[in-house]
Design a protein around this motif. Structure first.
Motif, PDB file in Angstrom:
ATOM      1  N   UNK A  93       4.493  33.499 -34.046  1.00  0.00           N
ATOM      2  CA  UNK A  93       3.579  34.402 -34.739  1.00  0.00           C
ATOM      3  C   UNK A  93       2.624  35.064 -33.753  1.00  0.00           C
ATOM      4  N   UNK A  94       2.183  34.306 -32.764  1.00  0.00           N
ATOM      5  CA  UNK A  94       1.226  34.830 -31.780  1.00  0.00           C
ATOM      6  C   UNK A  94       1.842  35.898 -30.888  1.00  0.00           C
ATOM      7  N   UNK A  99      -1.853  40.269 -38.371  1.00  0.00           N
ATOM      8  CA  UNK A  99      -3.227  39.789 -38.511  1.00  0.00           C
ATOM      9  C   UNK A  99      -3.247  38.579 -39.436  1.00  0.00           C
ATOM     10  N   UNK A 100      -4.044  37.588 -39.082  1.00  0.00           N
ATOM     11  CA  UNK A 100      -4.265  36.424 -39.932  1.00  0.00           C
ATOM     12  C   UNK A 100      -5.714  36.485 -40.411  1.00  0.00           C
ATOM     13  N   UNK A 101      -5.904  36.335 -41.709  1.00  0.00           N
ATOM     14  CA  UNK A 101      -7.231  36.456 -42.301  1.00  0.00           C
ATOM     15  C   UNK A 101      -7.549  35.159 -43.039  1.00  0.00           C
ATOM     16  N   UNK A 192       1.088  29.051 -44.555  1.00  0.00           N
ATOM     17  CA  UNK A 192       1.107  27.590 -44.615  1.00  0.00           C
ATOM     18  C   UNK A 192       0.851  26.999 -43.234  1.00  0.00           C
ATOM     19  N   UNK A 193       1.528  27.522 -42.217  1.00  0.00           N
ATOM     20  CA  UNK A 193       1.380  26.960 -40.876  1.00  0.00           C
ATOM     21  C   UNK A 193       0.010  27.299 -40.281  1.00  0.00           C
ATOM     22  N   UNK A 194      -0.513  28.486 -40.581  1.00  0.00           N
ATOM     23  CA  UNK A 194      -1.839  28.856 -40.069  1.00  0.00           C
ATOM     24  C   UNK A 194      -2.933  28.044 -40.770  1.00  0.00           C
ATOM     25  N   UNK A 195      -2.828  27.892 -42.094  1.00  0.00           N
ATOM     26  CA  UNK A 195      -3.801  27.077 -42.832  1.00  0.00           C
ATOM     27  C   UNK A 195      -3.817  25.645 -42.324  1.00  0.00           C
ATOM     28  N   UNK A 216      -5.507  31.670 -32.608  1.00  0.00           N
ATOM     29  CA  UNK A 216      -6.918  31.998 -32.833  1.00  0.00           C
ATOM     30  C   UNK A 216      -7.237  33.464 -32.547  1.00  0.00           C
ATOM     31  N   UNK A 217      -6.615  34.039 -31.537  1.00  0.00           N
ATOM     32  CA  UNK A 217      -6.906  35.419 -31.169  1.00  0.00           C
ATOM     33  C   UNK A 217      -6.527  36.446 -32.210  1.00  0.00           C
ATOM     34  N   UNK A 218      -5.659  36.079 -33.155  1.00  0.00           N
ATOM     35  CA  UNK A 218      -5.227  37.006 -34.204  1.00  0.00           C
ATOM     36  C   UNK A 218      -5.917  36.744 -35.534  1.00  0.00           C
ATOM     37  N   UNK A 219      -6.846  35.795 -35.557  1.00  0.00           N
ATOM     38  CA  UNK A 219      -7.473  35.391 -36.812  1.00  0.00           C
ATOM     39  C   UNK A 219      -8.804  36.101 -37.006  1.00  0.00           C
TER      40      UNK A 219
END
Length: 226
Positions: A93-94, A99-101, A192-195, A216-219
């Motif tokens: 994903x990275x 974008x991850x929010x 799911x994986x980011x949470x 973290x850089x995309x969150x």
């Protein structure tokens, strides 16, 4: 099989009506429980925003990392192979531009035993920000795909939370919520994986607590909205 096809058809039809990006949502939380803990409570609601033209490639890549068609991060983190695959998914994903929010509410009120008030506030915060868009981060999102919960009364609550935002004119009328299962849409593995990775920063002090550093850089963090 007919039920499965019908569910899959609903997801496909939702994509046909959507232009631009789609947000995939999932959560992780620790609610107040007199038999476990009244402290260290939290609610984390995560969205991962995906461009439609990246969906096929992402699904394929996630399946290759999981080495199968089923995935649940919480269970994967219980053993070494699963932890390696979790790291692999976060690294995959990275590599992209998704974008991850995250909407993070802490603590959960002591009387909110099922954490539904916290869930509502986090969903409202996410939906408002996703629908509005953020220049240079994500375009306004029309379709929010949420992992559906098992019980109908909870699914109805999620639907009401969304309808309230439309009626309050906090999100446009064309912003839609689709509740479905990861077995019909593998891209629900992403939130799911980011949470789970972010949860580990709150609950653990082992090697898994560092997994969030990968993404973290995309969150981007947004405030819950009561």
């Amino acid at each position: 099989m007919g039920f499965d096809r019908a569910k899959g058809d609903i997801v496909a039809a939702a994509y046909q009506r959507t232009t631009g990006q789609v947000a995939y949502l999932d959560e992780s939380y620790q609610a107040p429980d007199p038999t476990i803990t009244q402290s260290n409570t939290f609610y984390v609601f995560t969205a991962v925003v995906v461009h439609k033209d990246a969906m096929i490639e992402l699904r394929k890549g996630l399946g290759e990392i999981a080495e199968g068609s089923w995935w649940h991060t919480t269970k994967a983190l219980l053993e070494d192979t699963g932890r390696k695959k979790t790291r692999g998914m976060l690294e995959y994903l990275a590599e992209g531009f998704e974008a991850c929010v995250i909407a993070h509410k802490v603590p959960v009120e002591s009387g909110d035993h099922d954490a539904e008030k916290a869930r509502r506030a986090c969903y409202r915060g996410l939906a408002i920000e996703l629908a509005a868009g953020s220049p240079g981060k994500w375009d306004p999102v029309e379709l929010l795909v949420l992992e559906e919960r098992n019980q109908m009364n909870f699914r109805n609550k999620d639907k009401r939370n969304h309808v309230e935002l439309v009626s309050e004119k906090k999100i446009p009328r064309n912003t839609r919520l689709l509740q479905t299962s990861p077995k019909f849409e593998r891209l629900l593995w992403l939130p799911d994986v980011v949470s789970s990775a972010y949860r580990r920063t709150l609950t653990h002090r082992d090697e898994t607590s560092k997994l969030f550093e990968i993404i973290k850089g995309q969150v981007h963090f947004v405030e819950p909205v009561e």
